[in-house]
Design a protein around this motif. Structure first.
Motif, short mmCIF file in Angstrom:
data_model
loop_
_atom_site.label_atom_id
_atom_site.label_comp_id
_atom_site.label_asym_id
_atom_site.label_seq_id
_atom_site.Cartn_x
_atom_site.Cartn_y
_atom_site.Cartn_z
N TRP A 298 0.86 -1.19 0.00
CA TRP A 298 0.00 0.00 0.00
C TRP A 298 0.89 1.24 0.00
O TRP A 298 1.95 1.25 0.64
CB TRP A 298 -0.85 0.05 1.27
N ILE A 299 0.44 2.27 -0.68
CA ILE A 299 1.12 3.58 -0.65
C ILE A 299 0.19 4.56 0.07
O ILE A 299 -1.02 4.56 -0.16
CB ILE A 299 1.38 4.10 -2.07
N ALA A 300 0.77 5.40 0.93
CA ALA A 300 0.05 6.53 1.52
C ALA A 300 0.77 7.80 1.06
O ALA A 300 1.92 8.03 1.44
CB ALA A 300 0.03 6.44 3.04
N GLY A 301 0.11 8.57 0.21
CA GLY A 301 0.73 9.78 -0.36
C GLY A 301 -0.10 11.00 -0.03
O GLY A 301 -1.26 11.10 -0.46
N PRO A 302 0.42 11.94 0.73
CA PRO A 302 -0.37 13.10 1.17
C PRO A 302 -0.85 14.01 0.05
O PRO A 302 -1.79 14.77 0.26
CB PRO A 302 0.57 13.84 2.13
N HIS A 303 -0.24 13.94 -1.14
CA HIS A 303 -0.69 14.80 -2.24
C HIS A 303 -1.31 14.01 -3.39
O HIS A 303 -1.55 14.58 -4.47
CB HIS A 303 0.46 15.67 -2.76
N LEU A 304 -1.55 12.73 -3.18
CA LEU A 304 -2.26 11.96 -4.19
C LEU A 304 -3.75 12.20 -3.99
O LEU A 304 -4.18 12.57 -2.90
CB LEU A 304 -1.90 10.48 -4.06
N PRO A 305 -4.56 12.02 -5.04
CA PRO A 305 -6.00 12.29 -4.90
C PRO A 305 -6.56 11.60 -3.66
O PRO A 305 -6.30 10.41 -3.44
CB PRO A 305 -6.59 11.71 -6.19
N TYR A 306 -7.32 12.35 -2.85
CA TYR A 306 -7.82 11.83 -1.58
C TYR A 306 -8.60 10.54 -1.80
O TYR A 306 -9.41 10.49 -2.73
CB TYR A 306 -8.71 12.88 -0.89
N PRO A 307 -8.41 9.47 -1.00
CA PRO A 307 -7.70 9.49 0.29
C PRO A 307 -6.19 9.28 0.23
O PRO A 307 -5.56 9.11 1.28
CB PRO A 307 -8.36 8.32 1.03
N GLY A 308 -5.60 9.30 -0.94
CA GLY A 308 -4.14 9.18 -1.02
C GLY A 308 -3.63 7.79 -0.68
O GLY A 308 -2.45 7.62 -0.36
N LEU A 309 -4.52 6.80 -0.71
CA LEU A 309 -4.16 5.41 -0.41
C LEU A 309 -4.41 4.57 -1.66
O LEU A 309 -5.45 4.71 -2.31
CB LEU A 309 -5.01 4.87 0.74
N GLY A 310 -3.47 3.71 -1.98
CA GLY A 310 -3.66 2.87 -3.16
C GLY A 310 -2.40 2.09 -3.45
O GLY A 310 -1.52 1.92 -2.59
N HIS A 311 -2.31 1.59 -4.67
CA HIS A 311 -1.15 0.81 -5.11
C HIS A 311 -0.59 1.41 -6.40
O HIS A 311 -1.30 2.09 -7.14
CB HIS A 311 -1.55 -0.65 -5.36
N ILE A 312 0.66 1.10 -6.66
CA ILE A 312 1.31 1.55 -7.89
C ILE A 312 1.59 0.31 -8.73
O ILE A 312 2.05 -0.71 -8.22
CB ILE A 312 2.59 2.36 -7.56
N ARG A 313 1.28 0.42 -10.03
CA ARG A 313 1.47 -0.72 -10.93
C ARG A 313 2.34 -0.29 -12.12
O ARG A 313 2.18 0.83 -12.63
CB ARG A 313 0.12 -1.20 -11.45
N PRO A 314 3.24 -1.17 -12.55
CA PRO A 314 4.10 -0.80 -13.68
C PRO A 314 3.32 -0.77 -15.00
O PRO A 314 2.36 -1.51 -15.17
CB PRO A 314 5.16 -1.92 -13.69
N ARG A 315 3.72 0.11 -15.88
CA ARG A 315 3.20 0.19 -17.24
C ARG A 315 4.40 0.19 -18.19
O ARG A 315 5.53 0.41 -17.74
CB ARG A 315 2.40 1.48 -17.42
N PRO A 316 4.19 -0.06 -19.49
CA PRO A 316 5.33 -0.08 -20.41
C PRO A 316 6.21 1.17 -20.26
O PRO A 316 7.43 1.11 -20.35
CB PRO A 316 4.67 -0.15 -21.79
N LYS A 317 5.56 2.31 -20.06
CA LYS A 317 6.32 3.54 -19.77
C LYS A 317 5.75 4.14 -18.49
O LYS A 317 4.58 4.52 -18.46
CB LYS A 317 6.18 4.51 -20.94
#
Ligand SMILES: [Zn+2]
Length: 331
Positions: A298-317
């Motif tokens: 899980w990622i908690a990012g204070p400036h990501l769209p609220y609630p700022g909680l989610g996951h990061i997934r790779p893309r080709p770029k």
């Protein structure tokens, strides 16, 4: 078929009856009175997830609205496309949300960052109210972990009178970060426009320093029970992320690794004006995004769209952001 024929006959009859009526002009006030009243308030700004046995509550502090030209690292045409894809263009504004995170491990209650408090106008400073809406009180918070010491993370330590909002909390931040912001020579090295924010940052930590509750931590030291610090330098010299794990799940609160999801996930090389060392910030972002995508934490990012909680997934770029969804509590 029969139903259709009946309906048609009735329709013709009623149409003829209507045509026979004199024209009526409806008063405008009557037409307006028919609609329901609007509600201008938003839902309470808290949102929970579980990370194993750990309860994580995202607390909404508010937002600041800046200009897209504070982002750098790609040509203007491509930047316009990125922001348009994120529906942030062509309004010409860059809304940046601000959140903090309340962590209840079952043994301890701590905050990661505190928002901007009364420092940035009336569109922010909502965290004290949202802590209460979430069922807690600021007095219960035992530890505050600051990812770094920019205004939008530390000014929420105090109220408008400079009094501590979290009187029972020990404030922890990396030694490198504390050394940078509290060094008395810094005033001479920063642009004129940033000096008043530097003064506010120092005022925000002052009550905690005077009560001996401002306690920087060194490399390799755990800042709170069950929490490890992850050095993420560049945005500021001593920025740290915080990592927690429970029951095979983990969460990384990564501070200001990204301010603009629409631009910095597809293009991690994009930097922002507030980076103290943009080249280092870019290198750190690329490394931690790759690691977080690999670990599927899980990622908690204070400036990501609220609630700022989610996951990061790779893309080709680059990467994609997969936000937390509203679910039944505890699932
Ligand atoms: Zn920030």
């Amino acid at each position: 078929m029969e139903v259709t024929m009946l309906s048609r006959r009735k329709f013709l009859q009623s149409s003829a009856a209507l045509a026979a009526l004199p024209a009526v002009s409806w008063p405008t006030s009557l037409a307006l009175a028919a609609g329901p009243a609007k509600h201008s308030n938003q839902v309470p700004g808290y949102f929970r997830i579980s990370v194993g046995d750990i309860e994580v509550t995202a607390l909404y502090d508010g937002m600041i609205i800046l200009k897209p030209d504070i982002l750098h690292g790609t040509n203007p045409k491509e930047m316009a496309v990125l922001l348009e894809d994120g529906c942030l263009y062509p309004t010409g504004s860059l809304p940046i949300p601000i959140s903090a995170f309340l962590i209840n491990t079952g043994q301890n209650l701590f905050m990661i960052d505190t928002g901007v408090g009364t420092g940035f106008g009336d569109k922010a400073g909502m965290i004290p109210g949202n802590i209460k809406a979430a069922g807690y009180s600021p007095e219960q918070v035992e530890t505050i972990l600051l990812t770094h010491m920019h205004s939008d993370h530390v000014l929420g330590l105090v109220d408008g009178n400079g009094q501590a909002i979290f009187p029972g909390a020990v404030v922890r931040v990396s030694q490198a970060e504390a050394d940078y912001w509290l060094n008395q020579g810094l005033e001479n090295r920063i642009p004129e426009g940033q000096k008043r924010f530097l003064a506010k940052i120092r005022q925000a930590v002052a009550p905690y320093m005077s009560s001996r509750k401002f306690k920087p931590f060194g490399p390799g030291e755990s800042p709170a029970e069950g929490v490890s610090a992850v050095a993420l330098p560049g945005h500021t010299p001593g920025q740290c992320g915080y990592k927690l794990s429970s029951q095979g799940q983990s969460l990384l609160a990564w501070g200001d690794i990204a301010h603009c999801q629409a631009a910095q996930f597809p293009r991690p090389e994009v930097t922002i004006d507030f980076d103290v060392d943009p080249a280092q910030a870019k290198a750190t972002r690329k490394a931690i995004m790759a690691q977080a995508a690999r670990e599927q934490c899980w990622i908690a990012g204070p400036h990501l769209p609220y609630p700022g909680l989610g996951h990061i997934r790779p893309r080709p770029k680059g990467y994609a952001w997969v936000p937390a969804e509203y679910r039944v509590a505890g699932v």
